[in-house]
Design a protein around this motif. Sequence first.
Motif, PDB file in Angstrom:
ATOM      1  N   LEU A  42      15.907-143.203  60.757  1.00  8.27           N
ATOM      2  CA  LEU A  42      15.603-144.553  60.527  1.00  8.27           C
ATOM      3  C   LEU A  42      15.992-145.016  61.873  1.00  8.27           C
ATOM      4  O   LEU A  42      17.046-144.633  62.636  1.00  8.27           O
ATOM      5  CB  LEU A  42      16.506-145.447  59.524  1.00  8.27           C
ATOM      6  CG  LEU A  42      16.069-145.057  57.988  1.00  8.27           C
ATOM      7  CD1 LEU A  42      17.134-146.147  57.305  1.00  8.27           C
ATOM      8  CD2 LEU A  42      14.747-145.667  57.692  1.00  8.27           C
ATOM      9  N   ASP A  43      15.382-146.104  62.438  1.00  3.97           N
ATOM     10  CA  ASP A  43      15.624-147.017  63.604  1.00  3.97           C
ATOM     11  C   ASP A  43      16.849-147.756  63.288  1.00  3.97           C
ATOM     12  O   ASP A  43      16.165-148.939  62.393  1.00  3.97           O
ATOM     13  CB  ASP A  43      14.464-147.383  64.283  1.00  3.97           C
ATOM     14  CG  ASP A  43      14.853-148.145  65.466  1.00  3.97           C
ATOM     15  OD1 ASP A  43      16.107-148.518  65.769  1.00  3.97           O
ATOM     16  OD2 ASP A  43      13.860-148.649  66.483  1.00  3.97           O
ATOM     17  N   PRO A  44      17.927-147.948  63.481  1.00  4.18           N
ATOM     18  CA  PRO A  44      18.892-149.059  63.049  1.00  4.18           C
ATOM     19  C   PRO A  44      18.359-150.401  63.352  1.00  4.18           C
ATOM     20  O   PRO A  44      18.822-151.428  62.480  1.00  4.18           O
ATOM     21  CB  PRO A  44      20.158-148.701  63.773  1.00  4.18           C
ATOM     22  CG  PRO A  44      20.189-147.213  64.302  1.00  4.18           C
ATOM     23  CD  PRO A  44      18.772-146.989  64.518  1.00  4.18           C
ATOM     24  N   ALA A  45      17.726-150.567  64.488  1.00  2.00           N
ATOM     25  CA  ALA A  45      17.384-152.216  64.693  1.00  2.00           C
ATOM     26  C   ALA A  45      16.091-152.330  63.855  1.00  2.00           C
ATOM     27  O   ALA A  45      15.523-153.592  64.086  1.00  2.00           O
ATOM     28  CB  ALA A  45      16.969-151.860  66.174  1.00  2.00           C
ATOM     29  N   HIS A  46      15.239-151.451  63.318  1.00  5.81           N
ATOM     30  CA  HIS A  46      14.067-151.777  62.614  1.00  5.81           C
ATOM     31  C   HIS A  46      14.000-150.961  61.285  1.00  5.81           C
ATOM     32  O   HIS A  46      13.209-150.201  61.002  1.00  5.81           O
ATOM     33  CB  HIS A  46      12.916-151.153  63.402  1.00  5.81           C
ATOM     34  CG  HIS A  46      12.832-151.899  64.790  1.00  5.81           C
ATOM     35  ND1 HIS A  46      13.183-151.239  65.986  1.00  5.81           N
ATOM     36  CD2 HIS A  46      12.383-153.058  65.095  1.00  5.81           C
ATOM     37  CE1 HIS A  46      13.056-152.032  67.077  1.00  5.81           C
ATOM     38  NE2 HIS A  46      12.315-153.221  66.397  1.00  5.81           N
ATOM     39  N   ILE A  47      14.828-151.355  60.313  1.00 10.24           N
ATOM     40  CA  ILE A  47      14.989-150.652  59.257  1.00 10.24           C
ATOM     41  C   ILE A  47      14.123-151.505  58.178  1.00 10.24           C
ATOM     42  O   ILE A  47      14.311-152.939  57.991  1.00 10.24           O
ATOM     43  CB  ILE A  47      16.388-150.588  58.535  1.00 10.24           C
ATOM     44  CG1 ILE A  47      17.222-149.723  59.546  1.00 10.24           C
ATOM     45  CG2 ILE A  47      16.436-150.110  57.233  1.00 10.24           C
ATOM     46  CD1 ILE A  47      18.906-149.767  58.906  1.00 10.24           C
ATOM     47  N   PRO A  48      13.126-151.064  57.626  1.00  4.24           N
ATOM     48  CA  PRO A  48      12.200-151.867  56.675  1.00  4.24           C
ATOM     49  C   PRO A  48      12.849-152.474  55.429  1.00  4.24           C
ATOM     50  O   PRO A  48      13.822-151.895  54.981  1.00  4.24           O
ATOM     51  CB  PRO A  48      11.241-150.885  56.239  1.00  4.24           C
ATOM     52  CG  PRO A  48      11.143-149.642  57.135  1.00  4.24           C
ATOM     53  CD  PRO A  48      12.585-149.496  57.546  1.00  4.24           C
ATOM     54  N   GLU A  49      12.310-153.342  55.167  1.00  5.78           N
ATOM     55  CA  GLU A  49      12.905-154.140  53.817  1.00  5.78           C
ATOM     56  C   GLU A  49      12.406-153.547  52.679  1.00  5.78           C
ATOM     57  O   GLU A  49      11.536-152.749  52.838  1.00  5.78           O
ATOM     58  CB  GLU A  49      12.436-155.647  53.930  1.00  5.78           C
ATOM     59  CG  GLU A  49      12.689-156.732  54.864  1.00  5.78           C
ATOM     60  CD  GLU A  49      14.236-157.169  54.698  1.00  5.78           C
ATOM     61  OE1 GLU A  49      14.605-157.298  53.718  1.00  5.78           O
ATOM     62  OE2 GLU A  49      14.929-157.139  55.693  1.00  5.78           O
ATOM     63  N   GLY A  50      13.210-153.541  51.711  1.00  3.15           N
ATOM     64  CA  GLY A  50      12.834-153.163  50.331  1.00  3.15           C
ATOM     65  C   GLY A  50      13.251-151.711  50.159  1.00  3.15           C
ATOM     66  O   GLY A  50      12.746-150.873  49.004  1.00  3.15           O
ATOM     67  N   LEU A  51      13.878-150.929  51.094  1.00  5.31           N
ATOM     68  CA  LEU A  51      13.876-149.678  50.697  1.00  5.31           C
ATOM     69  C   LEU A  51      14.972-149.290  49.537  1.00  5.31           C
ATOM     70  O   LEU A  51      15.970-149.947  49.418  1.00  5.31           O
ATOM     71  CB  LEU A  51      14.772-148.782  52.001  1.00  5.31           C
ATOM     72  CG  LEU A  51      13.651-148.794  53.251  1.00  5.31           C
ATOM     73  CD1 LEU A  51      14.460-147.762  54.329  1.00  5.31           C
ATOM     74  CD2 LEU A  51      12.544-148.102  52.789  1.00  5.31           C
ATOM     75  N   ASN A  52      14.403-148.373  48.506  1.00  6.80           N
ATOM     76  CA  ASN A  52      15.487-148.099  47.595  1.00  6.80           C
ATOM     77  C   ASN A  52      15.110-146.474  46.910  1.00  6.80           C
ATOM     78  O   ASN A  52      14.188-146.170  47.345  1.00  6.80           O
ATOM     79  CB  ASN A  52      15.189-149.019  46.388  1.00  6.80           C
ATOM     80  CG  ASN A  52      16.497-149.386  45.552  1.00  6.80           C
ATOM     81  OD1 ASN A  52      17.349-148.288  45.430  1.00  6.80           O
ATOM     82  ND2 ASN A  52      16.516-150.438  44.721  1.00  6.80           N
ATOM     83  N   ASP A  53      15.931-146.240  45.910  1.00  9.71           N
ATOM     84  CA  ASP A  53      15.584-145.160  45.371  1.00  9.71           C
ATOM     85  C   ASP A  53      14.062-145.266  44.833  1.00  9.71           C
ATOM     86  O   ASP A  53      13.749-145.987  44.350  1.00  9.71           O
ATOM     87  CB  ASP A  53      16.664-144.902  44.147  1.00  9.71           C
ATOM     88  CG  ASP A  53      16.247-143.776  43.035  1.00  9.71           C
ATOM     89  OD1 ASP A  53      15.342-143.006  43.305  1.00  9.71           O
ATOM     90  OD2 ASP A  53      17.067-143.473  42.194  1.00  9.71           O
ATOM     91  N   SER A  54      13.077-144.114  45.072  1.00  7.44           N
ATOM     92  CA  SER A  54      11.981-144.206  45.007  1.00  7.44           C
ATOM     93  C   SER A  54      11.568-144.521  43.339  1.00  7.44           C
ATOM     94  O   SER A  54      10.629-145.096  43.037  1.00  7.44           O
ATOM     95  CB  SER A  54      11.151-142.736  45.374  1.00  7.44           C
ATOM     96  OG  SER A  54      11.504-141.769  44.599  1.00  7.44           O
ATOM     97  N   LYS A  55      12.581-144.024  42.557  1.00  7.87           N
ATOM     98  CA  LYS A  55      12.266-144.256  40.960  1.00  7.87           C
ATOM     99  C   LYS A  55      12.549-145.711  40.630  1.00  7.87           C
ATOM    100  O   LYS A  55      12.031-145.801  39.254  1.00  7.87           O
ATOM    101  CB  LYS A  55      13.363-143.336  40.133  1.00  7.87           C
ATOM    102  CG  LYS A  55      13.184-141.739  40.310  1.00  7.87           C
ATOM    103  CD  LYS A  55      14.121-140.893  39.442  1.00  7.87           C
ATOM    104  CE  LYS A  55      15.556-141.168  40.156  1.00  7.87           C
ATOM    105  NZ  LYS A  55      15.616-140.423  41.325  1.00  7.87           N
ATOM    106  N   LYS A  56      13.082-146.469  41.603  1.00  8.74           N
ATOM    107  CA  LYS A  56      13.453-147.847  41.102  1.00  8.74           C
ATOM    108  C   LYS A  56      12.087-148.623  41.801  1.00  8.74           C
ATOM    109  O   LYS A  56      12.225-149.996  41.798  1.00  8.74           O
ATOM    110  CB  LYS A  56      14.784-148.136  41.775  1.00  8.74           C
ATOM    111  CG  LYS A  56      15.848-147.556  41.058  1.00  8.74           C
ATOM    112  CD  LYS A  56      17.206-147.957  41.603  1.00  8.74           C
ATOM    113  CE  LYS A  56      18.379-147.072  40.992  1.00  8.74           C
ATOM    114  NZ  LYS A  56      19.701-147.218  41.514  1.00  8.74           N
ATOM    115  N   LEU A  57      11.166-148.266  42.458  1.00  7.16           N
ATOM    116  CA  LEU A  57      10.060-148.908  42.910  1.00  7.16           C
ATOM    117  C   LEU A  57       8.980-148.860  42.313  1.00  7.16           C
ATOM    118  O   LEU A  57       8.512-147.564  41.887  1.00  7.16           O
ATOM    119  CB  LEU A  57      10.018-148.563  44.589  1.00  7.16           C
ATOM    120  CG  LEU A  57      11.035-148.820  45.363  1.00  7.16           C
ATOM    121  CD1 LEU A  57      10.932-148.416  46.650  1.00  7.16           C
ATOM    122  CD2 LEU A  57      11.653-150.320  45.458  1.00  7.16           C
TER     123      LEU A  57
END
Length: 210
Positions: A42-57
């Motif tokens: 990840l780029d610490p300055a541009h972390i996308p919103e909404g990242l989570n364990d794939s099973k929870k999305l």
Amino acid sequence: MSTPDYSIEQTIHAQGFRRVVGVDEVGRGPLAGPVTAAAVILDPAHIPEGLNDSKKLTPKKRAAALEALLASAEVSVAHASVEEIDELNILRASHLAMMRAIQGLSTPPDYALIDGNLLPRDLTLPAHAVIKGDALSLSIAAASIAAKIRRDEVMAALAQQFPGYGWEKNAGYPSKQHREALQDLGITPHHRRSFKPVHNILYQQKNLSD
């Protein structure tokens, strides 16, 4: 319910490691198809919103997350084949896929966060295993999303070649439809012969033919 954050990565950054990669695999449990791993920096300055364990999305949120990751992060996905799973065992094949994903990054990472409780034995860079890492580390959660989507795509393509097993829905996991199709349609080249339900059918067939 905890959601993953960037605190593990920040601790590692503070130790002087700049390129921290999160690594996760998908597909240890299915009866068919490859095991798939992803490595994400990840780029610490541009972390996308909404990242989570794939099973929870939801599938829609996963797809949006991967699109954002491909635009802002370094993402590498790799597989280990059914033949490699049967030859090595599922754990070693998972680690092989992880190593291939790490090696597929354009620039080598400084440090790896590996989901699970064991590190791949061929890993030479500094690393640690993070149990339930996809619920704790944003980098590992990102990897779980990339691996899940890419493996689902592989299984949907295989479902076109081998209809009736429901792989486009069950991704090779032992659903009722898949188990019944194994009995009715037989075993395909994409089934894991070392896995018990498949192995048992082969054993029965061998006994019938002897």
